[in-house]
Design an enzyme around this catalytic site. Structure first.
Site, PDB file in Angstrom:
ATOM      1  N   ASN A   9       0.887  -1.165   0.000  1.00 48.21           N
ATOM      2  CA  ASN A   9       0.000   0.000   0.000  1.00 48.21           C
ATOM      3  C   ASN A   9       0.922   1.211   0.000  1.00 48.21           C
ATOM      4  OD1 ASN A   9      -1.735   2.087   0.494  1.00 48.21           O
ATOM      5  ND2 ASN A   9      -2.345   1.419   2.545  1.00 48.21           N
ATOM      6  N   TRP A  10       1.050   1.832  -1.170  1.00 46.92           N
ATOM      7  CA  TRP A  10       2.013   2.936  -1.295  1.00 46.92           C
ATOM      8  C   TRP A  10       1.534   4.187  -0.566  1.00 46.92           C
ATOM      9  CZ3 TRP A  10       3.924   3.155  -7.133  1.00 46.92           C
ATOM     10  CH2 TRP A  10       4.646   1.996  -7.411  1.00 46.92           C
ATOM     11  N   HIS A  95      -9.453   1.311   4.898  1.00 43.05           N
ATOM     12  CA  HIS A  95      -8.171   1.490   5.581  1.00 43.05           C
ATOM     13  C   HIS A  95      -8.374   2.425   6.773  1.00 43.05           C
ATOM     14  CE1 HIS A  95      -4.066   2.613   6.467  1.00 43.05           C
ATOM     15  NE2 HIS A  95      -3.724   1.498   5.862  1.00 43.05           N
ATOM     16  N   GLY A 233       2.911  -1.134   4.202  1.00 42.85           N
ATOM     17  CA  GLY A 233       2.982   0.296   3.928  1.00 42.85           C
ATOM     18  C   GLY A 233       4.407   0.710   3.598  1.00 42.85           C
ATOM     19  N   GLY A 234       5.067   1.338   4.553  1.00 49.03           N
ATOM     20  CA  GLY A 234       6.396   1.914   4.329  1.00 49.03           C
ATOM     21  C   GLY A 234       7.383   0.973   3.643  1.00 49.03           C
TER      22      GLY A 234
HETATM   23  P1  13P Z   1       3.094   0.379   7.648  1.00 44.89           P
HETATM   24  O1  13P Z   1       3.581  -0.906   7.044  1.00 44.89           O
HETATM   25  O2  13P Z   1       3.843   1.574   7.124  1.00 44.89           O
HETATM   26  O3  13P Z   1       3.012   0.312   9.122  1.00 44.89           O
HETATM   27  O4  13P Z   1       1.595   0.589   7.119  1.00 44.89           O
HETATM   28  C1  13P Z   1       0.703  -0.460   7.217  1.00 44.89           C
HETATM   29  C2  13P Z   1      -0.504  -0.128   6.437  1.00 44.89           C
HETATM   30  O5  13P Z   1      -1.243   0.776   6.803  1.00 44.89           O
HETATM   31  C3  13P Z   1      -0.767  -0.882   5.214  1.00 44.89           C
HETATM   32  O6  13P Z   1      -2.028  -0.616   4.726  1.00 44.89           O
END
Ligand code: 13P
Length: 251
Positions: A9-10, A95, A233-234
């Site tokens: 998830n960018w 989300h 995410g990150g």
């Molecule tokens: P992180 O991996 O940056 O904690 O984000 C998770 C997320 O919200 C994926 O949708």
């Protein structure tokens, strides 16, 4: 057996050049994946670019949000048909950042889930609790309410054409990951809710974990019986990290 899925998830990150570099490394680095599917959910403006970079590869793509309306005077919104114009396979709905920052409630999220599915998209439905809710012992109640809203609207059989993601809000972008057992416990809770309606749908349902998944903790999370991959995410913005996470899901 459930095929694992690792989806990036960018969020609001990306750029034309950066996307090209990232995806070319991801495509080659994940080429050998056998029992794991790999996807990226990107900001709307890059869907066209990502479609042309990923078509005919093993990496799928999708969006991060969708309007609950089919069309009309909804400035700034993007419809299901628009996403299918770019051959999106997935779309994230519910989300926690949409729920907390943009006021989406469980009713809105379930409408989005339905609109996505009606258009042939596979929704990735996110559920999860805040830190306060966890500490007050409300995790199960919160997750159940989020899930029940969707089941109430579309019926449990519709979950067969979706993916769930358990994302504890306190673990998102904080570097604080749920322990494998904490995540597993909620995944089992979710699967049991679904099983109370339909055992087969529950057994086949993919439930991803999301929240500070990294190359260094992915393997132990994915080793849990009911964790069927991750929503990343990150770490999905760093090619080597994302590839390592995909490989961890395969092993
Ligand atoms: P992180 O991996 O940056 O904690 O984000 C998770 C997320 O919200 C994926 O949708």
């Amino acid at each position: 057996m459930r095929l694992k899925l690792v989806a990036g998830n960018w969020k609001m990150h990306g750029g034309i050049e950066r996307n090209r570099d990232l995806l070319s490394i991801v495509i080659s680095g994940t080429a050998g994946l056998q029992k794991t599917a790999c996807a990226v959910c990107v900001p709307y403006p890059y869907l066209s670019q990502v479609q042309s970079l990923l078509k005919n590869t093993h990496v799928s793509w999708g969006a991060q949000n969708i309007s609950q309306h089919d069309m009309g005077a909804y400035t700034g919104e993007v419809s299901a048909d628009m996403l299918t114009d770019f051959c999106c396979y997935y779309v994230i709905v519910g989300h926690s950042e949409r729920r907390t920052l943009y006021g989406e409630n469980s009713r809105t999220v379930s409408l989005k889930f339905k609109v996505a599915q009606d258009a042939g998209l596979v929704p990735i439905l996110c559920v999860g609790e805040t830190l306060e809710q966890r500490e007050a012992g409300f995790t199960e109640q919160v997750v159940r309410e989020q899930l029940d809203a969707v089941i109430g609207l579309v019926g449990v059989d519709a979950l067969a054409r979706s993916v769930l993601a358990y994302e504890p809000i306190w673990a998102i972008g904080t570097g604080k990951t749920a322990t494998p057992q904490q995540a597993q416990d909620v995944h089992v809770f979710i699967r049991n809710i679904v099983a109370s309606y339909n055992v087969k749908v529950a057994a086949e349902l993919r439930i991803l974990y999301g929240g500070s998944v990294k190359a260094s903790n992915a393997a132990e999370l994915f080793a849990m019986l009911d964790i069927d991959g991750g929503l990343i995410g990150g770490a999905s913005l760093v090619a080597e990290e994302f590839i390592s996470i995909c490989l961890a899901a395969q092993n």
